[in-house]
Design an enzyme around this catalytic site. Structure first.
Site, PDB file in Angstrom:
ATOM      1  N   ASP A   1       1.224  -1.647   0.544  1.00 47.61           N
ATOM      2  CA  ASP A   1       0.219  -0.415   0.025  1.00 47.61           C
ATOM      3  C   ASP A   1       0.255   1.638  -0.078  1.00 47.61           C
ATOM      4  O   ASP A   1       1.435   1.318   0.873  1.00 47.61           O
ATOM      5  CB  ASP A   1      -0.957   0.146   1.143  1.00 47.61           C
ATOM      6  CG  ASP A   1      -1.820   0.613   1.084  1.00 47.61           C
ATOM      7  OD1 ASP A   1      -1.879   1.381  -0.221  1.00 47.61           O
ATOM      8  OD2 ASP A   1      -2.691   0.325   1.691  1.00 47.61           O
TER       9      ASP A   1
ATOM     10  N   ASP B   1      -2.479   2.403  -6.188  1.00 44.77           N
ATOM     11  CA  ASP B   1      -1.745   2.928  -4.866  1.00 44.77           C
ATOM     12  C   ASP B   1      -2.151   1.510  -4.457  1.00 44.77           C
ATOM     13  O   ASP B   1      -1.283   1.315  -2.991  1.00 44.77           O
ATOM     14  CB  ASP B   1      -1.958   3.634  -4.442  1.00 44.77           C
ATOM     15  CG  ASP B   1      -2.963   4.110  -3.631  1.00 44.77           C
ATOM     16  OD1 ASP B   1      -4.122   3.140  -4.083  1.00 44.77           O
ATOM     17  OD2 ASP B   1      -3.306   4.378  -2.768  1.00 44.77           O
ATOM     18  N   GLU B   2      -2.074   0.267  -4.339  1.00 45.24           N
ATOM     19  CA  GLU B   2      -2.730  -0.913  -4.173  1.00 45.24           C
ATOM     20  C   GLU B   2      -2.302  -2.191  -4.659  1.00 45.24           C
ATOM     21  O   GLU B   2      -3.143  -2.299  -6.068  1.00 45.24           O
ATOM     22  CB  GLU B   2      -3.888  -1.102  -3.132  1.00 45.24           C
ATOM     23  CG  GLU B   2      -4.128  -0.875  -1.557  1.00 45.24           C
ATOM     24  CD  GLU B   2      -5.548  -1.015  -1.011  1.00 45.24           C
ATOM     25  OE1 GLU B   2      -5.426  -1.809  -0.951  1.00 45.24           O
ATOM     26  OE2 GLU B   2      -6.248  -0.118  -1.614  1.00 45.24           O
TER      27      GLU B   2
END
Lengths: 382, 423
Positions: free
Chosen positions: B40, B134-135
């Site tokens: 993350d 973003d993950e």
């Protein structure tokens, strides 16, 4: 300079001359069209345009008041001429302006500096002539196979080979080769020469031919012994209109050996229904998706699309000799080939499914060489 | 979580023990079966903006709509310290934190940064499931022999993301996706948390029910009505009761999740949109020959990965970052799909030449192929003069040699280390 001219004749001559105007002129004066009346007695207005590669010259009958020469923006003049009302046109110039009057419409254009305008190349000596219709057809048949990728200039040309009274046009983009043989009337019976002509210019010239006209072809490399290729140029003249273009200074590939001489299978299909079926089935295919053909005794099945996408299928009656064959093409490459066939029946000649296929018309005499031959590499589909 | 982190003042690298989180000791981590990583990115949009605007270092940064009704989409941890969080109206955020620097969102910049991070992840293992910009989840079971234990791989990823992208991320390491994701949330920002299988319940049970995957506002109300406030409470209720109260699907799932059981696999099924590789030089380089060699090496790498995954691509993209971090990308779409390094390299080299950055000091070069298609179904238009066997086949043989004798066993001559070879 001052003259009066028929509206339609003027508009047509201006439009034709404007074809050679460069889209992005290297120097500003090249955006100009030159209008000239050299001699008051002639009653002729001469129009010309030039971009260092291609030149175009036309002439039109006018009522001369005063001879002279001017240079004006060619695009603007072409736009104006095209939109003039149906009345006689009067053109008059002073030192810096040109006044175009037609009915109640009046246009004032600025002139460009005529002294900066380059001299147009001379038309080379006529090498021979050919019927405009036959020539136009031949160019249309081979032009689609020329490459549009300017990084390989040799492939953007149409190769024109003159040999006595036969003329051969050929073009290739490495994926296919289109070749057309035709007859012409050479000025010298023993002529042997060749030229690599930019395909774009040649196609433009062929498109602008008037039906039933005659085309004089002039090649600048002839006469100087034929040995030096140098700054080669070719000219086409028809009905008082001349186009010249610089030749591509490069050898063309030796294409003849690429055509197989023996085949393992041949399909004979009616050209028009095949063209229509290919166009229909290709509706679900885009440029890079294959159009698949399966040949069996008496039938060919055309298919495109698969799995998650739209699909199309059509079967056509065909005369087929050989083992069952499945082959795939880029739809546009296949259409360019079939589109060049003039006879009622098209031949598709095969060796193996992954090997080049020859599409051709029916030869005029049994066992002879067809006028139009199109060699195309099938798509490899795993 | 952020508050806690700020108070602690240092990045968390921990492992869950029977009685809470302990610092992670390098050796003897019980991570053998914890093959799922959840990565993350920390305050992703805000971090990307800070990277592009170094003058904002040490200041609170907010990314979001700047209009009257703008909403915060990302805030750095300094801003979060003031109580700013995403989805908060910008007006309120600025009341809480008037000194914040506000940037309107630049989706293209975040996507580029995201792709660069995803490339790092894909170079660790092809088993990457991208959840958002973003993950991502990674299944590293296949990469352990090559790169070491899951915790070592997590450290490697964190190191590379920091070195190559100047961004920080938090990584959760566990045996299931559910727990790995909770772990990364728990150690934010810039943290790493391993949840060994034997301590999963100790980690899970004190958490509020909202931490369970699939529990939103409504389900939380239902659970509270039943007197269930923590995950441990839920674990203590029979699955039948949960199904009865929450419906068959959700009830059954919560009964499993509350015990840390989650059999979802890392799903790589969504095909890659692009395949790329990039290299940050240890020292900035202006030697054209060195850049050319690097472009060749990256092209080989990208082509190898395309072939390994049975893919082909049509657009070649070159990324060049100058010493001052300004970055340009140039791309060209080919007539045909390719997975041949020689073809990718030729285009990449031309793009580099055309970019006009020869003899400019570069910090990073990258080669990427986009317009990906399945090699098995993508038709290929051969040229008339193409030989039956060519570079395509040669490179396939190189793949086979590399599989048998190791990655360095066969290389283009330009990439051979001359000192070793010329003796």
């Amino acid at each position: 300079m001052k003259f009066r001219v028929d509206r339609d004749a003027f508009a047509e001559a201006v439009a034709w001359t404007a074809r050679a105007l460069p889209a992005r002129p290297a120097v500003p004066v090249l955006a100009g069209m030159r209008l000239e009346i050299p001699d008051p007695g002639s009653g002729r207005l001469r129009l010309s345009s030039f971009d260092y590669e291609v030149s175009a010259r036309a002439a039109v009958d006018v009522d001369v008041d005063q001879p002279g020469a001017i240079l004006v923006s060619g695009r603007l003049l072409a736009e104006i001429a095209r939109n003039l009302p149906p009345h006689p046109v009067e053109v008059a110039s002073d030192a810096s302006r040109v006044l175009v009057t037609c009915g109640s419409a009046r246009f004032t254009l600025l002139t460009l500096p005529l002294e900066d305008y380059p001299r147009l190349p001379d038309m080379p000596k006529v090498t021979g002539s050919i019927g405009g219709d036959a020539f136009g057809t031949a160019v249309r048949q081979v032009a689609p196979a020329a490459s549009r990728d300017d990084t390989l200039p040799m492939l953007t040309g149409i190769h024109v080979a003159f040999s006595g009274d036969s003329l051969t046009l050929a073009a290739t983009d490495r994926y296919r080769i289109a070749v057309r043989d035709l007859w012409w009337r050479p000025a010298q019976a023993d002529l042997t020469a060749s030229a690599l002509v930019p395909a774009r210019t040649l196609a433009e010239t062929a498109r602008a031919l008037v039906p039933g006209s005659n085309v004089d072809i002039a090649l600048s490399t002839i006469g100087s012994g034929g040995a030096s290729r140098g700054e080669g140029m070719i000219g086409f003249e028809t009905g008082g209109r001349r186009t010249t273009t610089r030749l591509i200074d490069s050898e063309f590939i030796k294409y003849e050996s690429r055509f197989p001489t023996e085949f393992d299978a041949r399909a004979e299909i009616s050209t028009a229904p095949l063209t229509e079926a290919v166009k229909r089935v290709a509706l679900v295919a885009d440029r890079n998706t294959p159009l698949r053909l399966s040949f069996t005794q008496g039938e060919v099945v055309l298919e495109a699309g698969s799995g998650d996408d739209a699909q199309a299928l059509e079967a056509l009656e065909t005369k087929y000799e050989g083992d069952d064959m499945r082959v795939a093409f880029s739809p546009s490459y296949l259409l360019d080939g079939i589109g060049g066939v003039e006879s009622e029946t098209a031949y598709l000649n095969f060796t193996a499914p992954t090997k080049p296929v020859v599409i051709s018309g029916v030869p005029s005499e049994e066992g002879g060489r067809p006028d139009f031959r199109y060699l195309v590499m099938p798509l490899r589909v795993s | 979580m952020s508050r806690r982190q700020l108070e602690r003042g240092a990045a968390l690298r921990g492992v869950v023990g029977p009685d809470g989180i302990r610092p992670l000791a390098a050796a003897a981590a019980a991570d053998a079966d914890c093959h799922i990583l959840h990565i993350d990115m920390d305050a992703f949009f805000a971090s990307v903006e800070q990277l592009r605007h170094p003058e904002t270092r040490g200041r609170p940064v907010i990314v979001g709509g700047t209009g009257a009704r703008g909403v915060v989409s990302s805030a750095n941890y300094l801003a979060r310290g003031f109580g700013v969080h995403s989805a908060m109206p910008m007006v309120r955020a600025l009341r809480l934190c008037p000194d914040a620097v506000v940037f309107p969102p630049d989706g293209a910049a975040y996507r580029r940064a995201s792709e660069a991070v995803m490339d790092i992840l894909r170079s660790v293992t092809p088993e990457v499931e991208k959840l958002s910009t973003d993950e991502a989840f990674l299944d590293v079971s296949g990469a352990q022999r090559r790169l070491g234990s899951p915790v070592r791989i997590a450290e490697l990823i964190r190191h590379r993301v920091r070195q190559e992208q100047q961004l920080t991320c938090s990584v959760g390491v566990a045996a299931t996706k559910f727990v790995a994701k909770l772990a990364s949330t728990h150690c934010k920002p810039d943290g790493l948390l391993l949840v060994p299988t034997e301590h999963v319940t100790a980690f899970l049970h004190p958490l509020p029910v909202g931490a369970l995957w699939g529990v939103g506002e409504k389900a939380e109300q239902s659970l509270t009505r039943l007197g269930l406030r923590t995950v441990g409470d839920v674990a203590g209720v029979s699955p039948e009761t949960l199904r009865h109260e929450l419906g068959h699907a959700l009830g059954g799932r919560l009964a499993e999740l509350a015990w840390g059981r989650d059999d979802r696999q890392v799903a790589t099924a969504t095909p890659d949109k692009s395949v790329g590789a990039e290299e940050t030089f240890p020292r900035d380089v202006d030697d054209v020959e060195v850049i050319h060699r690097e472009i060749l090496r990256l092209s080989e790498k990208v082509a190898r990965r395309l072939r390994a995954s049975g893919q082909v691509g049509r657009t070649v993209v070159v990324k060049l970052r100058r010493a001052d971090f300004t970055t340009i990308t140039r791309s060209r779409t080919l007539g045909e799909h390719t997975d041949v390094a020689r073809e990718i390299n030729a285009v990449a080299r031309e793009l580099y030449a055309a970019a006009g950055l020869e003899r400019v000091r570069l910090r990073l070069v990258g080669v990427r192929v986009e317009g990906i298609a399945d090699a098995a179904t993508a038709p290929r238009q051969p040229t008339l003069d193409e030989p039956e066997t060519g570079w395509r086949e040669a490179e396939r043989v190189m793949d086979q040699v590399a599989r048998r004798f190791g990655a360095g066993a066969i290389l283009p001559a330009a990439l051979v280390n001359r000192d070793d070879a010329d003796v």
